[in-house]
Design a protein around this motif. Structure first.
Motif, PDB file in Angstrom:
ATOM      1  N   PHE A  69       0.824  -1.208   0.000  1.00 58.13           N
ATOM      2  CA  PHE A  69       0.000   0.000   0.000  1.00 58.13           C
ATOM      3  C   PHE A  69       0.862   1.263   0.000  1.00 58.13           C
ATOM      4  O   PHE A  69       0.436   2.304  -0.517  1.00 58.13           O
ATOM      5  N   ALA A  70       2.056   1.173   0.551  1.00 56.54           N
ATOM      6  CA  ALA A  70       2.951   2.332   0.543  1.00 56.54           C
ATOM      7  C   ALA A  70       3.391   2.681  -0.878  1.00 56.54           C
ATOM      8  O   ALA A  70       3.682   3.845  -1.177  1.00 56.54           O
ATOM      9  N   THR A  71       3.444   1.676  -1.770  1.00 59.92           N
ATOM     10  CA  THR A  71       3.852   1.937  -3.156  1.00 59.92           C
ATOM     11  C   THR A  71       2.753   2.625  -3.962  1.00 59.92           C
ATOM     12  O   THR A  71       3.014   3.094  -5.078  1.00 59.92           O
ATOM     13  N   LEU A  72       1.539   2.676  -3.424  1.00 59.60           N
ATOM     14  CA  LEU A  72       0.427   3.284  -4.166  1.00 59.60           C
ATOM     15  C   LEU A  72       0.388   4.801  -4.032  1.00 59.60           C
ATOM     16  O   LEU A  72      -0.473   5.448  -4.637  1.00 59.60           O
ATOM     17  N   LEU A  78      -5.223  10.209   4.189  1.00 60.10           N
ATOM     18  CA  LEU A  78      -5.956   8.947   4.105  1.00 60.10           C
ATOM     19  C   LEU A  78      -5.248   7.862   4.922  1.00 60.10           C
ATOM     20  O   LEU A  78      -5.903   7.095   5.644  1.00 60.10           O
ATOM     21  N   VAL A  79      -3.923   7.803   4.819  1.00 59.74           N
ATOM     22  CA  VAL A  79      -3.156   6.827   5.588  1.00 59.74           C
ATOM     23  C   VAL A  79      -3.285   7.117   7.079  1.00 59.74           C
ATOM     24  O   VAL A  79      -3.426   6.206   7.896  1.00 59.74           O
ATOM     25  N   HIS A  80      -3.267   8.401   7.417  1.00 56.43           N
ATOM     26  CA  HIS A  80      -3.256   8.803   8.826  1.00 56.43           C
ATOM     27  C   HIS A  80      -4.629   8.678   9.479  1.00 56.43           C
ATOM     28  O   HIS A  80      -4.751   8.202  10.617  1.00 56.43           O
ATOM     29  N   ILE A 145       2.355   0.785  10.658  1.00 57.63           N
ATOM     30  CA  ILE A 145       3.583   0.306  10.017  1.00 57.63           C
ATOM     31  C   ILE A 145       3.970   1.226   8.867  1.00 57.63           C
ATOM     32  O   ILE A 145       5.152   1.565   8.691  1.00 57.63           O
ATOM     33  N   MET A 146       3.005   1.658   8.085  1.00 62.73           N
ATOM     34  CA  MET A 146       3.284   2.556   6.962  1.00 62.73           C
ATOM     35  C   MET A 146       3.837   3.890   7.438  1.00 62.73           C
ATOM     36  O   MET A 146       4.579   4.555   6.708  1.00 62.73           O
ATOM     37  N   GLN A 147       3.482   4.284   8.647  1.00 64.96           N
ATOM     38  CA  GLN A 147       3.973   5.544   9.198  1.00 64.96           C
ATOM     39  C   GLN A 147       5.227   5.357  10.051  1.00 64.96           C
ATOM     40  O   GLN A 147       5.693   6.285  10.695  1.00 64.96           O
ATOM     41  N   GLY A 148       5.752   4.118  10.049  1.00 61.99           N
ATOM     42  CA  GLY A 148       6.982   3.850  10.776  1.00 61.99           C
ATOM     43  C   GLY A 148       6.824   3.823  12.280  1.00 61.99           C
ATOM     44  O   GLY A 148       7.774   4.111  13.012  1.00 61.99           O
ATOM     45  N   LYS A 149       5.642   3.460  12.754  1.00 60.74           N
ATOM     46  CA  LYS A 149       5.372   3.443  14.195  1.00 60.74           C
ATOM     47  C   LYS A 149       5.187   2.003  14.680  1.00 60.74           C
ATOM     48  O   LYS A 149       4.704   1.156  13.938  1.00 60.74           O
ATOM     49  N   PRO A 150       5.567   1.725  15.929  1.00 58.40           N
ATOM     50  CA  PRO A 150       5.339   0.377  16.485  1.00 58.40           C
ATOM     51  C   PRO A 150       3.860   0.123  16.665  1.00 58.40           C
ATOM     52  O   PRO A 150       3.079   1.039  16.937  1.00 58.40           O
TER      53      PRO A 150
END
Length: 213
Positions: A69-72, A78-80, A145-150
């Protein structure tokens, strides 16, 4: 003068003559490196509920999907905020109306038609709430995960998992209704209200988490 040292006899022997002398040894203390205490910190103090292997397995399952999904190149808002927006609809539409409101109508209404309609819609919407909350839990973890958070750091995730577990218990209580006693129905009604309160706290923690990222 070259000297040879005999530690065992304590004699110092030089070329041409012998000297007997007492040898005083000064012990030099050895500095020991303190043992390093290694701890496995796993994002949350609540982690005893999960083994390291289980948490890693969840992460490994969700990471490839999050990477896809990160490649889209989805919009950051929307991610947040996509997960909390969708879950708010599920909470208030399926949970607030379908599970809570219609559930209490079954217990309190004296209108037979209203009760019949509520009995038809209540289990369907409550099941839909559980289904979409389960999907939403995975979506929320992928968003982190997409935002780099645990994914297991915030109490938001633990209240969500607790709520899903209680919904599973709640779904089993109607099976006891055939016993003819009212205890199971009463437990179902009040446990459902408690679950809704838990999910409201879960939503507040989610809003707090979203604003802190």
């Amino acid at each position: 003068m070259q000297l040879q040292h005999s530690v065992a006899s304590g004699v110092v022997i030089g070329r041409g003559r012998s000297l007997v002398a007492s040898v005083k040894c000064v012990a030099r203390p050895q500095l020991k490196t303190p043992a390093v205490r290694r701890e496995v910190k796993l994002m949350s103090s609540a982690v005893p509920l999960f083994s390291i292997a289980a948490v890693d397995a969840i992460y490994q399952v969700l990471k490839p999907q999050a990477d896809y999904f990160a490649t889209l190149d989805l919009p950051e808002p929307l991610v947040h905020w996509g997960h909390p927006g969708n879950m708010a609809v599920v909470l208030f539409a399926m949970g607030g109306y379908g599970a809570a409101y219609l559930g209490w109508q079954i217990r309190t209404s004296t209108d037979g038609e209203v009760v019949a309609k509520a009995k038809d819609m209540h289990p369907k919407l409550a099941a839909g709430m559980f289904f979409f909350f389960s999907l939403g839990a995975m979506g929320g973890m992928m968003s982190l995960i997409m935002q780099g958070k645990p994914i297991f750091e915030s109490p938001h995730v633990w209240t969500g998992l607790a709520g899903l577990g209680l919904l599973g218990v709640q779904s089993l209580l109607p099976l006891a209704f055939a016993s003819g006693t009212g205890e199971a129905r009463t437990a179902h009604a009040y446990l459902g209200s408690a679950i809704m309160a838990l999910f409201l706290a879960h939503a507040a923690l989610g809003l707090q988490l979203g604003l802190s990222i």
